[in-house]
Design a protein around this motif. Structure first.
Motif, PDB file in Angstrom:
ATOM      1  N   PRO A   1    -112.040   3.281   5.626  1.00 35.73           N
ATOM      2  CA  PRO A   1    -112.099   2.028   6.534  1.00 35.73           C
ATOM      3  C   PRO A   1    -111.355   1.138   5.898  1.00 35.73           C
ATOM      4  O   PRO A   1    -111.482   0.868   4.713  1.00 35.73           O
ATOM      5  N   ALA A   2    -110.462   0.383   6.541  1.00 42.47           N
ATOM      6  CA  ALA A   2    -109.756  -0.732   6.171  1.00 42.47           C
ATOM      7  C   ALA A   2    -110.020  -1.833   6.642  1.00 42.47           C
ATOM      8  O   ALA A   2    -109.795  -3.053   6.158  1.00 42.47           O
ATOM      9  N   HIS A   3    -110.399  -1.882   8.116  1.00 46.47           N
ATOM     10  CA  HIS A   3    -110.536  -3.196   8.760  1.00 46.47           C
ATOM     11  C   HIS A   3    -111.437  -2.816  10.173  1.00 46.47           C
ATOM     12  O   HIS A   3    -111.138  -1.826  10.715  1.00 46.47           O
ATOM     13  N   THR A   4    -112.382  -3.747  10.354  1.00 45.50           N
ATOM     14  CA  THR A   4    -113.327  -3.614  11.583  1.00 45.50           C
ATOM     15  C   THR A   4    -113.235  -4.850  12.267  1.00 45.50           C
ATOM     16  O   THR A   4    -113.554  -5.843  11.565  1.00 45.50           O
ATOM     17  N   ASP A   5    -112.913  -4.881  13.459  1.00 44.24           N
ATOM     18  CA  ASP A   5    -112.909  -6.212  14.445  1.00 44.24           C
ATOM     19  C   ASP A   5    -114.030  -5.795  15.456  1.00 44.24           C
ATOM     20  O   ASP A   5    -113.757  -4.902  16.391  1.00 44.24           O
ATOM     21  N   SER A   6    -115.017  -6.578  15.364  1.00 51.61           N
ATOM     22  CA  SER A   6    -116.296  -6.270  16.307  1.00 51.61           C
ATOM     23  C   SER A   6    -116.379  -7.535  17.203  1.00 51.61           C
ATOM     24  O   SER A   6    -116.336  -8.681  16.734  1.00 51.61           O
ATOM     25  N   ASP A   7    -116.567  -7.575  18.553  1.00 54.28           N
ATOM     26  CA  ASP A   7    -117.101  -8.329  19.410  1.00 54.28           C
ATOM     27  C   ASP A   7    -117.957  -7.751  20.481  1.00 54.28           C
ATOM     28  O   ASP A   7    -118.575  -6.852  20.273  1.00 54.28           O
ATOM     29  N   THR A   8    -118.190  -8.303  21.532  1.00 58.74           N
ATOM     30  CA  THR A   8    -118.818  -7.838  22.779  1.00 58.74           C
ATOM     31  C   THR A   8    -117.908  -7.153  23.614  1.00 58.74           C
ATOM     32  O   THR A   8    -116.787  -7.625  23.588  1.00 58.74           O
ATOM     33  N   ASP A   9    -118.688  -6.250  24.558  1.00 57.31           N
ATOM     34  CA  ASP A   9    -117.545  -5.739  25.611  1.00 57.31           C
ATOM     35  C   ASP A   9    -117.495  -6.717  26.652  1.00 57.31           C
ATOM     36  O   ASP A   9    -116.655  -6.125  27.855  1.00 57.31           O
ATOM     37  N   HIS A  10    -117.517  -8.074  26.501  1.00 57.17           N
ATOM     38  CA  HIS A  10    -117.231  -9.017  27.682  1.00 57.17           C
ATOM     39  C   HIS A  10    -116.217 -10.123  27.062  1.00 57.17           C
ATOM     40  O   HIS A  10    -116.186 -10.910  27.596  1.00 57.17           O
ATOM     41  N   SER A  11    -115.647  -9.730  25.788  1.00 58.99           N
ATOM     42  CA  SER A  11    -114.656 -10.457  25.233  1.00 58.99           C
ATOM     43  C   SER A  11    -113.379 -10.615  26.141  1.00 58.99           C
ATOM     44  O   SER A  11    -113.333  -9.622  26.992  1.00 58.99           O
ATOM     45  N   LEU A  12    -112.611 -11.655  26.438  1.00 58.57           N
ATOM     46  CA  LEU A  12    -111.572 -11.679  27.293  1.00 58.57           C
ATOM     47  C   LEU A  12    -110.332 -10.632  26.676  1.00 58.57           C
ATOM     48  O   LEU A  12    -109.706  -9.969  27.535  1.00 58.57           O
ATOM     49  N   SER A  13    -110.325 -10.769  25.561  1.00 57.13           N
ATOM     50  CA  SER A  13    -109.256  -9.850  25.069  1.00 57.13           C
ATOM     51  C   SER A  13    -109.849  -8.562  24.439  1.00 57.13           C
ATOM     52  O   SER A  13    -110.959  -8.635  23.620  1.00 57.13           O
ATOM     53  N   ALA A  14    -109.298  -7.298  24.910  1.00 55.30           N
ATOM     54  CA  ALA A  14    -110.039  -5.998  24.432  1.00 55.30           C
ATOM     55  C   ALA A  14    -109.689  -5.767  23.101  1.00 55.30           C
ATOM     56  O   ALA A  14    -108.638  -6.397  22.605  1.00 55.30           O
ATOM     57  N   PRO A  15    -110.423  -4.977  22.494  1.00 54.33           N
ATOM     58  CA  PRO A  15    -110.183  -4.615  20.983  1.00 54.33           C
ATOM     59  C   PRO A  15    -108.783  -3.879  20.596  1.00 54.33           C
ATOM     60  O   PRO A  15    -108.199  -4.575  19.810  1.00 54.33           O
ATOM     61  N   HIS A  16    -108.434  -3.268  21.708  1.00 56.24           N
ATOM     62  CA  HIS A  16    -106.985  -2.524  21.299  1.00 56.24           C
ATOM     63  C   HIS A  16    -105.747  -3.395  21.405  1.00 56.24           C
ATOM     64  O   HIS A  16    -104.985  -3.299  20.836  1.00 56.24           O
ATOM     65  N   GLU A  17    -106.106  -4.680  22.154  1.00 58.32           N
ATOM     66  CA  GLU A  17    -105.015  -5.745  22.167  1.00 58.32           C
ATOM     67  C   GLU A  17    -105.185  -6.553  21.133  1.00 58.32           C
ATOM     68  O   GLU A  17    -104.078  -6.987  20.657  1.00 58.32           O
ATOM     69  N   ARG A  18    -106.400  -7.051  20.646  1.00 61.13           N
ATOM     70  CA  ARG A  18    -106.531  -7.513  19.352  1.00 61.13           C
ATOM     71  C   ARG A  18    -105.837  -6.764  18.138  1.00 61.13           C
ATOM     72  O   ARG A  18    -105.238  -7.272  17.300  1.00 61.13           O
ATOM     73  N   ALA A  19    -106.203  -5.147  18.238  1.00 66.05           N
ATOM     74  CA  ALA A  19    -105.598  -4.747  17.154  1.00 66.05           C
ATOM     75  C   ALA A  19    -104.331  -4.620  17.301  1.00 66.05           C
ATOM     76  O   ALA A  19    -103.564  -4.511  16.088  1.00 66.05           O
ATOM     77  N   LEU A  20    -103.655  -4.409  18.378  1.00 64.55           N
ATOM     78  CA  LEU A  20    -102.134  -4.552  18.333  1.00 64.55           C
ATOM     79  C   LEU A  20    -101.493  -5.721  17.970  1.00 64.55           C
ATOM     80  O   LEU A  20    -100.703  -5.606  17.181  1.00 64.55           O
ATOM     81  N   ALA A  21    -102.202  -6.853  18.260  1.00 62.58           N
ATOM     82  CA  ALA A  21    -101.593  -8.083  17.894  1.00 62.58           C
ATOM     83  C   ALA A  21    -101.631  -8.138  16.403  1.00 62.58           C
ATOM     84  O   ALA A  21    -100.666  -8.623  15.774  1.00 62.58           O
ATOM     85  N   ARG A  22    -102.874  -7.699  15.680  1.00 59.78           N
ATOM     86  CA  ARG A  22    -102.787  -7.595  14.199  1.00 59.78           C
ATOM     87  C   ARG A  22    -101.804  -6.891  13.694  1.00 59.78           C
ATOM     88  O   ARG A  22    -101.229  -7.078  12.553  1.00 59.78           O
ATOM     89  N   ALA A  23    -101.525  -5.699  14.307  1.00 56.21           N
ATOM     90  CA  ALA A  23    -100.553  -4.505  13.656  1.00 56.21           C
ATOM     91  C   ALA A  23     -99.168  -5.135  13.760  1.00 56.21           C
ATOM     92  O   ALA A  23     -98.390  -4.832  12.763  1.00 56.21           O
TER      93      ALA A  23
END
Length: 331
Positions: free
Chosen positions: A47-69
């Motif tokens: 494991p290198a990085h974990t980004d956690s929120d709720t399933d009602h955040s406006l930005s989806a996890p894969h979008e946040r991960a893509l922005a970070r990448a």
């Protein structure tokens, strides 16, 4: 202030949207899902990085991960606030101008909720989308928004009023009740109110448009509104990194709640991209795997292991590798 993309090839990075979903039907399919290549790959990675929120955040996890990448961050290096990832600006040659994606859609009114069906699920083509675009564009212009027709299912909007409007991504609202996602942006309350008014005007405009009757005559869902996403601007010089490999099969199936197709897509991904990544790891090459659900994203790499990590690896080998689906159900 152009946003440029590096020409060099990225280190092998597979980013998987909708590797898991919150729907109980998906969770039932997930348990026991045979993914031998992914199980073996996760045993080789850390494991290198974990980004956690709720399933009602406006930005989806894969979008946040893509922005970070790709390095889509604010001037100080921090992540954009929820709902403010400026995707339209990032794809533009003038990223300092506030922009957004405007997606024609069908709002399906039920007894207790209003569900959004995006253009991709409507079979929307230029024949019906272009006349609706031409009708809406003058209304947008009156409010300082310039529309550009990009495709039947996505129109480009630009204008100062789009700065600082937090909005849920289309992947969040597709096939779901929109009530939880109709939020005001504290950063730009005037823009949020203008957007609501424009959505109401579009609803009335589209309802009386000939394209509405034409689609109903064909027994197709008519377009009766639009959804705004990816709004904002980039206020600093940015060089974006190459985009990771992004398979869409899981996403497409999940957005339509087709969990049989989603399961088949995972099995195909396991024997394809995942297997290829595992082969690279076994050849000693650096790889990155990011698995994204609806609540969190977990990034794994095969970075050099220290003594503690090597010891942990030996213990894992002795105990046996946990099946991959157990990792996926945590997302």
């Amino acid at each position: 202030m152009p946003v440029s993309h590096m020409a060099s090839e990225p280190a092998d990075h597979l980013l998987v949207p909708f590797a898991s979903a919150s729907d109980p039907a998906c969770r039932a399919v997930l348990q026991g899902l045979p993914l031998p290549q992914l199980t073996a790959l996760l045993a080789e990675l850390q494991p290198a990085h974990t980004d956690s929120d709720t399933d009602h955040s406006l930005s989806a996890p894969h979008e946040r991960a893509l922005a970070r990448a790709i390095g889509l961050v604010r001037a100080d290096g921090s992540a954009y606030p929820d709902g403010l990832l400026p995707w339209a600006a990032a794809a533009s040659t003038q990223p300092h101008t506030p922009q957004a994606w405007l997606s024609p859609c069908h709002f399906q009114v039920g007894m207790e909720q209003v569900t959004l069906l995006p253009g991709e699920q409507l079979g929307l083509t230029d024949e019906h989308a272009r006349p609706l675009f031409d009708a809406l564009a003058p209304y947008c212009a009156e409010d300082g928004i310039t529309l550009r027709y990009e495709s039947a299912t996505r129109w480009h909007a630009s204008g100062e009023v789009l700065r600082g409007i937090a909005c849920a991504s289309l992947d969040r609202v597709s096939g779901r009740s929109v009530e939880a996602w109709m939020t005001d942006s504290s950063a730009n309350p005037a823009g949020g109110q203008l957007l609501k008014r424009l959505q109401s005007e579009a609803q009335m405009l589209f309802y009386t448009h000939p394209a509405f009757d034409a689609r109903e005559a064909l027994r197709l869902h008519p377009v009766n509104g639009f959804w705004l996403s990816g709004a904002g601007a980039i206020d600093h010089a940015t060089v974006l990194q190459p985009t990771p490999t992004l398979p869409n099969e899981l996403r497409n199936a999940a957005l339509q709640a087709d969990w049989t197709r989603w399961k088949d897509a995972w099995i195909a991904l396991d024997s394809g991209n995942i297997k290829n990544l595992l082969e690279l790891v076994r050849r000693g090459l650096p790889v990155t795997l990011t698995l994204c659900g609806e609540r969190s994203a977990q990034c794994f790499t095969n970075a050099p292991r220290g003594a503690v990590a090597r010891a942990g690896r030996l213990i894992k080998n002795w105990l046996g590798n946990a099946p991959a689906w157990k990792t996926l159900e945590t997302l």
